[in-house]
Structures are given as C-alpha cells and as structure tokens.
Design a protein around this motif. Structure first.
Motif, short mmCIF file in Angstrom:
data_model
loop_
_atom_site.label_atom_id
_atom_site.label_comp_id
_atom_site.label_asym_id
_atom_site.label_seq_id
_atom_site.Cartn_x
_atom_site.Cartn_y
_atom_site.Cartn_z
N VAL A 40 37.68 46.92 40.19
CA VAL A 40 39.01 46.72 40.55
C VAL A 40 39.64 45.22 40.55
O VAL A 40 40.54 44.92 40.20
N ALA A 41 38.87 44.57 41.11
CA ALA A 41 38.91 42.93 40.98
C ALA A 41 39.35 42.46 39.61
O ALA A 41 39.99 41.61 39.40
N ALA A 44 42.82 43.88 38.64
CA ALA A 44 43.74 43.15 39.41
C ALA A 44 44.10 41.51 38.73
O ALA A 44 45.07 41.16 38.64
N GLU A 51 44.33 42.35 44.74
CA GLU A 51 43.55 43.81 44.92
C GLU A 51 44.36 44.70 45.62
O GLU A 51 44.37 45.98 45.68
#
Length: 206
Positions: A40-41, A44, A51
C-alpha cells in the motif's frame, strides 16, 4: 446574477480523479512487480498521496484488484446498445466487450492476468460475483435483440451472454498460464483472437 458551480461537484470530481489515479498506479505496479511484492505504501507513494488518503478510498490493496464494476459494465452496455440493430447478437456482444478492452487494459483488472498464486482468493471470488451479476444484465440486453416468438429465446440469450463473457475470462486464464510458463504474452491481441475463435465456432455450426 451569475450562477456559480457549487463546491460539492468539484470535490466529487477530485475524489474521482484520485480514485482513478490510485487504480491506474496500482495496475502499473502490479504488472511490473507482482501483487504480493507491491505494498500500500508503494501505491500511495507512486500516486503522490498518503497512506491515510489511500485508505479513504480502498479498504485494502486487494480491493484494487476489483474493477469499478458500475463504470466498467456501463461502458460495455453502452457499446452494446450502440451496435447496429440488425447485427447478430453474438457479434454485437463480442464487439461491445472488444470496444471496452481499452478500459480493461488500464484498470487493475490486468492484475488478474498474473499467476493465480499472486492474487488473493477473496478478490477472485469478488470478481466472479461481479461477472455473474453482469451476465444477467447482458442476457437481458441480448434477449431484446432476439425475436420474442423464437423458441427458447431466453435460453439462447443466456448462452450468447455466457459465451461472450467466457471468452474474455479465457483470455485472462491464457495470459496467466503463459506467464507461468515463462512465455511472452501479447494481451492486446488476445481478446480479438478469442472472439474470432468463438465466432468461428458459431459459423461452423450453421
């Protein structure tokens, strides 16, 4: 007095732009690195958001594997309704799916063409539910092109819709299998080829 555009409209457009950017960014990273290797990082950062912002739009990265079904299926439905009225229903269904192929290519749905081991089971199950729901709608659209007094018109419509969507699913399966075998893939041409095969089967049976 000059009428001004209200704020909520602009905010909604910005939200749509951010959601679309996250989907496109994720699709590129999944294709480049693989689903499991992408965090996810990573998504983002590549989309230039935090995030925290990511989680305002999606519960998890698995959620990005599922396309926006409402938008995707609306595109296919619009393309189907735009086909000539006299066109064979199966050809119309295939052409509509083909016209929407460019959207498939830029959505995170492309991640599902990667080896099954890289895709979480619940994401595949969610996609299956979406496709099943759209199959019902596509069946209704096809049914409208079939003479109502034709014997088994409901069955014919269901078979046509199922076959067209099955050809699209076969393309994803073939892409996964070829990638697992270390073969080069050409996803842009596989969908038209799949429809040519399907239509050829139909022509040969007549």
């Amino acid at each position: 007095m000059v009428t001004r555009t209200t704020g909520p409209g602009l905010r909604e457009r910005k939200k749509d732009q951010t959601r679309h950017a996250l989907r496109e960014t994720a699709a590129g990273l999944f294709a480049e690195r693989g689903f499991l290797q992408t965090t996810v990082a990573d998504i983002a950062a590549a989309a230039n958001v935090s995030e925290r912002t990511f989680f305002r739009y999606f519960d998890s990265k698995e959620a990005l594997l599922l396309p926006d079904s409402a938008e995707l299926f609306a595109r296919i439905e619009e393309a189907f309704l735009a086909r000539p009225a006299h066109e064979d229903p199966l050809r119309a269904a295939c052409a509509a799916l083909g016209d929407a192929a460019s959207y498939f290519a830029t959505s995170s749905l492309t991640a599902l063409a990667h080896p099954l081991g890289e895709v979480r089971e619940h994401a595949r199950a969610g996609l299956s539910r979406q496709v099943a729901d759209f199959e019902e709608r596509l069946t209704e659209l096809v049914r409208e092109r079939i003479p109502p007094d034709l014997p088994d018109a409901d069955l014919e419509a269901a078979v046509i819709a199922n076959c067209a969507l099955s050809a699209a699913r076969a393309v994803l399966r073939t892409l996964r299998n070829r990638r697992e075998a270390g073969l080069q893939v050409d996803p842009e041409n596989l969908l038209p080829r799949a429809f040519d095969i399907l239509l050829g089967i139909g022509d040969a049976s007549r």
